[in-house]
Design a protein around this motif. Structure first.
Motif, short mmCIF file in Angstrom:
data_model
loop_
_atom_site.label_atom_id
_atom_site.label_comp_id
_atom_site.label_asym_id
_atom_site.label_seq_id
_atom_site.Cartn_x
_atom_site.Cartn_y
_atom_site.Cartn_z
N TRP A 139 11.21 -6.98 17.43
CA TRP A 139 11.83 -7.51 19.11
C TRP A 139 13.18 -7.45 19.06
O TRP A 139 14.14 -8.09 18.20
N GLY A 140 13.59 -7.98 20.37
CA GLY A 140 15.27 -8.00 20.18
C GLY A 140 15.58 -9.53 20.92
O GLY A 140 14.94 -10.17 21.03
N VAL A 141 16.57 -9.63 19.80
CA VAL A 141 17.11 -11.63 19.64
C VAL A 141 18.46 -11.39 19.85
O VAL A 141 19.28 -10.26 19.81
N ILE A 142 18.48 -12.18 20.76
CA ILE A 142 19.82 -12.79 20.72
C ILE A 142 20.50 -14.20 20.75
O ILE A 142 19.41 -15.28 21.46
N TRP A 143 20.81 -15.35 20.00
CA TRP A 143 21.54 -16.32 19.56
C TRP A 143 22.33 -16.40 20.62
O TRP A 143 23.35 -16.25 21.16
N ARG A 144 21.71 -17.49 21.92
CA ARG A 144 22.88 -18.33 23.50
C ARG A 144 23.19 -19.33 22.87
O ARG A 144 21.90 -20.50 22.47
N THR A 145 24.33 -19.67 23.21
CA THR A 145 24.20 -21.54 22.72
C THR A 145 25.30 -21.55 24.15
O THR A 145 25.13 -21.53 25.21
N GLY A 146 26.08 -22.63 24.53
CA GLY A 146 26.74 -23.26 25.97
C GLY A 146 26.96 -24.66 25.27
O GLY A 146 26.33 -25.48 24.42
N GLY A 147 27.91 -24.97 26.37
CA GLY A 147 28.69 -26.45 26.11
C GLY A 147 27.90 -27.20 26.29
O GLY A 147 27.81 -28.53 26.62
N TYR A 148 26.03 -27.32 27.06
CA TYR A 148 25.13 -27.83 27.65
C TYR A 148 24.88 -28.44 26.81
O TYR A 148 23.70 -29.20 26.58
N THR A 149 24.40 -27.64 25.44
CA THR A 149 23.47 -27.34 24.60
C THR A 149 23.51 -29.28 24.23
O THR A 149 22.43 -29.69 23.71
N ARG A 150 24.57 -29.72 23.86
CA ARG A 150 24.62 -31.32 23.50
C ARG A 150 24.36 -32.42 24.35
O ARG A 150 25.33 -33.59 24.55
N THR A 151 23.90 -32.14 25.91
CA THR A 151 24.12 -32.95 27.31
C THR A 151 23.15 -33.29 27.29
O THR A 151 21.80 -33.24 26.66
N PRO A 152 23.61 -34.42 27.76
CA PRO A 152 21.67 -35.63 27.88
C PRO A 152 21.25 -35.06 28.47
O PRO A 152 19.92 -35.11 28.28
N ALA A 153 21.14 -34.56 29.85
CA ALA A 153 20.02 -33.95 30.35
C ALA A 153 19.34 -32.80 29.47
O ALA A 153 17.61 -32.18 30.08
N VAL A 154 19.80 -31.66 29.06
CA VAL A 154 19.33 -30.79 28.40
C VAL A 154 18.33 -31.13 26.83
O VAL A 154 17.32 -31.24 26.93
N ALA A 155 18.75 -32.52 26.81
CA ALA A 155 18.71 -33.09 25.47
C ALA A 155 17.51 -34.18 26.02
O ALA A 155 15.98 -33.51 25.23
#
Length: 240
Positions: free
Chosen positions: A119-135
């Motif tokens: 399988w093809g995989v990539i680990w993606r992040t971003g500044g919104y990973t630890r924001t209230p709405a995403v949590a």
């Protein structure tokens, strides 16, 4: 395929096809990934699989945090997203950073296992990973944090760009010899050849060159073997 071969040929796939492993296919890989070093066996992590409309809800949560009028389409880049969650435990022996390292280790090992399984995989992040709405979208508790997502899918025919080979000798050193406070502020590279020789660090240029050439040859052989394996997998997939 050995662990060394699997790790040597691992690559991040920024684009994947719509195919994705089933939950049943994921479970044994997750069980194996959970074998990472875990001080006190706290298991300070958990995973969340996002499929179908789950990805759309994540897109809406990202838009809420970024102020966009329409949901983000980023979560739609793969049919399966695996959210990596650091789930911290109370411990007098294991600090928070070490528990997060365990969760990261699980994600890395799982990405390797998925890659080895084809399988093809990539680990993606971003500044919104630890924001209230995403949590909230992920149902995280007060002692949990999101470390990003593994985007998983089929590997397209075109190989991604290869990363530059690592010069392992440049990042592996010996502990410095220090006998005075002044020497404690001296970097290992600034020591004299005589001092380095006492720790066995001085090797002839010829030996270093020979070792580097041997490492490049081994890396090339591993890449060729991995490419051959990929061709076999694609051929088998077409037959199925």
């Amino acid at each position: 395929m050995s662990a060394l071969e699997a790790v040597s040929r691992r690559q991040s796939w920024s684009k994947v096809t719509p195919e994705a492993p089933t939950r049943e296919q994921l479970l044994p890989l997750i069980a194996a990934a959970g074998r990472v070093a875990d001080h006190s066996s706290l298991r300070p992590w958990r995973l969340i699989e996002l499929r179908g409309e789950d990805r759309e809800r994540l897109g809406a949560a990202i838009a809420e945090e970024t102020g966009d009028s329409s949901p983000s389409t980023k979560p739609l880049r793969a049919s399966l997203l695996i959210a990596v969650v650091a789930s911290y435990r109370r411990s007098d022996k294991v600090p928070r950073w070490e528990q997060e390292a365990v969760a990261s280790g699980v994600a890395h090992v799982l990405s390797l296992l998925l890659d080895e399984a084809g399988w093809g995989v990539i680990w993606r992040t971003g500044g919104y990973t630890r924001t209230p709405a995403v949590a909230r979208a992920h149902g995280l508790g007060p002692d949990e944090e999101l470390l990003g997502w593994l985007y998983v899918g089929g590997k397209p025919g075109k190989e991604p760009g290869r990363r530059r080979a690592l010069d392992a000798d440049a990042v592996l050193s010996r502990m410095p010899v220090r006998s005075t406070p002044e020497e404690a502020t001296t970097s290992p590279d600034s020591r004299t050849p005589e001092t380095r020789a006492k720790t066995g660090e001085c090797a002839s240029k010829k030996a270093r060159k020979k070792a580097k050439k041997k490492a490049k040859k081994a890396a090339k052989k591993a890449r060729e073997k991995a490419a051959k394996q990929q061709r076999r997998l694609r051929k088998a997939a077409k037959k199925d």
